[in-house]
Design a protein around this motif. Sequence first.
Motif, short mmCIF file in Angstrom:
data_model
loop_
_atom_site.label_atom_id
_atom_site.label_comp_id
_atom_site.label_asym_id
_atom_site.label_seq_id
_atom_site.Cartn_x
_atom_site.Cartn_y
_atom_site.Cartn_z
N ILE A 59 -5.69 18.01 2.95
CA ILE A 59 -4.27 17.69 1.84
C ILE A 59 -3.26 16.73 2.00
O ILE A 59 -2.81 17.01 3.64
CB ILE A 59 -3.89 19.60 1.36
N THR A 60 -3.28 15.85 1.45
CA THR A 60 -1.35 14.48 2.31
C THR A 60 -1.23 14.70 1.14
O THR A 60 -0.12 16.32 -0.07
CB THR A 60 -2.26 13.54 1.66
N ASN A 61 0.32 13.96 1.44
CA ASN A 61 1.23 14.39 0.92
C ASN A 61 1.82 14.00 -0.48
O ASN A 61 2.66 13.02 -1.31
CB ASN A 61 2.65 14.50 1.60
N ILE A 62 0.41 13.03 -1.06
CA ILE A 62 1.14 11.78 -1.95
C ILE A 62 0.41 12.37 -3.47
O ILE A 62 -0.97 13.05 -3.49
CB ILE A 62 -0.26 10.57 -1.82
N ASP A 63 1.20 12.60 -4.05
CA ASP A 63 1.40 13.65 -5.89
C ASP A 63 0.60 12.28 -6.87
O ASP A 63 0.60 11.41 -6.75
CB ASP A 63 2.26 14.20 -5.65
N ALA A 113 0.87 -1.32 0.30
CA ALA A 113 0.21 -0.17 -0.14
C ALA A 113 0.95 1.27 -0.53
O ALA A 113 1.52 0.75 0.29
CB ALA A 113 -0.76 -0.41 1.09
N LEU A 114 0.75 2.12 -0.47
CA LEU A 114 1.07 3.15 -0.67
C LEU A 114 0.05 4.08 0.85
O LEU A 114 -0.64 4.47 0.39
CB LEU A 114 0.94 4.34 -1.98
N VAL A 115 1.43 4.69 1.69
CA VAL A 115 1.67 4.92 2.74
C VAL A 115 2.21 7.34 2.67
O VAL A 115 2.84 6.43 2.33
CB VAL A 115 2.12 4.66 3.49
N GLY A 116 0.80 7.59 3.12
CA GLY A 116 0.98 9.30 3.11
C GLY A 116 0.71 9.39 4.32
O GLY A 116 0.21 9.31 5.49
N LYS A 117 0.88 10.73 4.80
CA LYS A 117 0.22 11.98 5.61
C LYS A 117 -0.51 13.10 4.85
O LYS A 117 -0.32 14.03 3.86
CB LYS A 117 1.84 12.83 6.65
N ILE A 118 -1.41 13.83 5.89
CA ILE A 118 -2.19 14.88 5.79
C ILE A 118 -1.16 15.80 6.36
O ILE A 118 -0.42 15.86 7.06
CB ILE A 118 -3.25 14.46 7.27
N LEU A 119 -0.57 16.36 5.24
CA LEU A 119 -0.32 17.41 5.57
C LEU A 119 -0.83 19.21 5.55
O LEU A 119 -0.27 19.79 6.45
CB LEU A 119 0.40 17.92 3.81
N SER A 120 -2.05 19.23 5.83
CA SER A 120 -2.82 20.43 5.34
C SER A 120 -3.90 19.86 5.36
O SER A 120 -4.24 18.78 4.95
CB SER A 120 -1.92 21.23 4.55
N ILE A 121 -4.44 21.35 6.08
CA ILE A 121 -6.65 21.34 5.88
C ILE A 121 -7.02 22.59 5.80
O ILE A 121 -6.24 24.00 6.35
CB ILE A 121 -7.00 21.14 7.04
#
Length: 279
Positions: free
Chosen positions: A191-195, A176-184
């Motif tokens: 808004i996540t860090n997955i482009d 699985a591709l794991v990312g984080k929430i960077l901003s709201i």
Amino acid sequence: MNKRVPVITLLTDFGLQDEYVGVMKGVILSINSGVQLVDITHALTRHDVVQAALVLKSTYSYFPTNAIHVIVVDPGVGGKRKVLCCKRGGHFFLAPDNGALSLVIQDGNVDELRAITNEAYFLKPVSHTFHGRDIFAPVAAHLSRGLDMSRLGQEIGLSDVVTLDLPAPFLSPRDALVGKILSIDAFGNLITNIDQETLMRFGPGQRLEDVVIMLGRSKIRGISTSYDSVKTGSPVAVFGSRKLLEIAVNQMDARAYFKAGVGQTITVKLPTVKGGASR
């Protein structure tokens, strides 16, 4: 042909309830009354350097070359942190040395980088708490009048600049591709860090509507093209204007809906195909 009017953009966490933004504009206009001032936003979360870096990256390229971008999110004001002037791709950036320029300089493609130390271009006396007025604003105004940035101070290297340690998405052992929430954002979109490029590398040939996105115990199937791809009040995943994966709720606040916060983990799972492989 008319000479182009110089542009100065302002990006701060000052809000508008106090006089700070107006005073900065007054200082700039007192030095160069012919400049065009543009407010990017003054509603950044207080002291949130990550948010400042994200907003700067997503906005500066839409302005004409030679625009001067002033970033004042500066919890270390009056301390030992440097004040930076950076030139990249015909744009100038003035910011505290606290990571606000991280996403602008991350690829190392910088034309010139200096620590601003020449007090000839500061207001006097310099406040210990309002460098936006006494350093950033007058320096920006002088640059808009054609000041060569070499006069601002000593040239420094990228290794001399503070950068943010932003989390990067990664592939988990469970594929699985794991990312984080960077901003709201103000709408409550997560808004996540997955482009999009990263996701396409992770699952080449896969259809966006087939992926499964997990946030806590919640699942969203597929990445849509617009918020109204689902009913009002329903969760939806989209690639937003920053080309980053967003989790939203149509016409509602995703932060409240998911009880989510910055730093929370998000996973993107591709459908399993025959043979047990995900791709």
